[in-house]
Write a protein that holds these residues in place. Structure first.
Motif, PDB file in Angstrom:
ATOM      1  N   ASN A  56       0.820  -1.209   0.000  1.00 36.74           N
ATOM      2  CA  ASN A  56       0.000   0.000   0.000  1.00 36.74           C
ATOM      3  C   ASN A  56       0.859   1.265   0.000  1.00 36.74           C
ATOM      4  N   LEU A  59       2.344   1.723  -3.431  1.00 35.04           N
ATOM      5  CA  LEU A  59       1.335   2.225  -4.364  1.00 35.04           C
ATOM      6  C   LEU A  59       1.118   3.723  -4.168  1.00 35.04           C
ATOM      7  N   ARG A  60       1.070   4.154  -2.901  1.00 34.59           N
ATOM      8  CA  ARG A  60       0.872   5.567  -2.622  1.00 34.59           C
ATOM      9  C   ARG A  60       2.064   6.399  -3.093  1.00 34.59           C
ATOM     10  N   GLY A  63       1.618   6.661  -6.791  1.00 33.93           N
ATOM     11  CA  GLY A  63       0.541   7.594  -7.098  1.00 33.93           C
ATOM     12  C   GLY A  63       0.941   9.035  -6.851  1.00 33.93           C
ATOM     13  N   GLU A  97     -10.943   7.012  -4.261  1.00 31.61           N
ATOM     14  CA  GLU A  97      -9.761   6.156  -4.366  1.00 31.61           C
ATOM     15  C   GLU A  97      -8.707   6.809  -5.260  1.00 31.61           C
ATOM     16  N   ILE A 101      -4.916   8.075  -3.895  1.00 30.38           N
ATOM     17  CA  ILE A 101      -3.682   7.624  -4.524  1.00 30.38           C
ATOM     18  C   ILE A 101      -2.842   8.802  -4.994  1.00 30.38           C
TER      19      ILE A 101
END
Length: 259
Positions: A56, A59-60, A63, A97, A101
């Protein structure tokens, strides 16, 4: 990374995402995903959750890198990344979402409020749109909004223009709400303070105490003689979610926000 104390996970998820090399973040994510099945199969509960946290966070980070590419002059700011993405998607419904992100921060709802109240960006939520749909559920009215598919947890930047007067209006809205007037009276007071200004549905919802009946109350004010225009009332020249009150009756709505 081993997580022996699960109490630290919340702090890790809440921290500001790092802005790094997107390609490096992508490679790291692939590596984490390749190692994840083994951890999920044989690791302790803490190790399993820890592996998901690592994914996670990566991914952040990835993003946030995308968001930073849209705001090259201020890429380290979650607020700037959030605004840049919304401006890039102006007129398009954006899910939470996506914002979580690209902003790379956990408190993006508060940042959206800041963009509205402190900077004057016309951002509305699916909650306000839901209220408008419920007040007039006819197919024609919903089609006029152009927001028939918007869910409560989604957002929309109505126009790629900052309304400097909105900062004053939000301050007035807070003062009116503090007085504790009945929602209908509060709406009349608020509209009366800003004739010929483009007021967003989000402002009206806030002034009415976030009561879902606010669109019906605005319609009542209109039926009682207040000159109020919006797409909901058939004025298709206005963007969805925008209301204009005219004390003189002209309701031109020509006082457009600034870029």
């Amino acid at each position: 990374m081993q997580f022996r104390d699960l109490s630290i996970l919340g702090n890790l998820l809440a921290r500001r995402s790092k802005i790094g090399n997107p390609e490096a973040a992508r490679r790291k994510l692939i590596d984490l995903l390749e190692r994840l099945p083994e951890r999920l199969e044989s690791g302790t509960v803490g190790e399993q959750v820890g592996g998901l946290v690592e994914v996670n966070l990566c991914l952040r980070e990835l993003g946030a890198g995308i968001g930073a590419s849209l705001a090259p002059d201020d890429g380290d700011s979650g607020l700037a990344r959030l605004l840049a993405y919304l401006r890039h998607q102006v007129g398009r419904i954006v899910h939470t979402e996506e914002l979580m992100i690209v902003a790379g921060i956990g408190d993006y709802p508060r940042r959206i409020r800041e963009l509205r109240t402190d900077h004057g960006w016309p951002i509305i939520s699916g909650m306000a749109v839901r209220d408008m749909r419920a007040e007039n559920p006819s197919r024609a009215a919903i089609a006029a909004l152009h927001l028939s598919d918007m869910a409560p947890e989604e957002y929309l930047l109505i126009e790629d223009c900052r309304d400097a007067d909105a900062v004053r209006r939000w301050s007035s809205a807070a003062a009116i709400k503090e007085k504790g007037e009945a929602p209908k009276d509060a709406l009349a007071s608020y509209l009366g303070l800003s004739p010929d200004r483009r007021i967003t549905a989000e402002e009206l919802r806030f002034v009415a105490g976030n009561k879902k009946q606010w669109p019906g109350l605005v319609r009542q004010l209109r039926d009682e003689g207040m000159e109020i225009r919006s797409r909901a009332f058939g004025h298709l020249e206005l963007p969805p979610g925008i209301f204009v009150y005219s004390r003189s009756g002209s309701a031109s709505g020509r006082n457009r926000p600034t870029a």
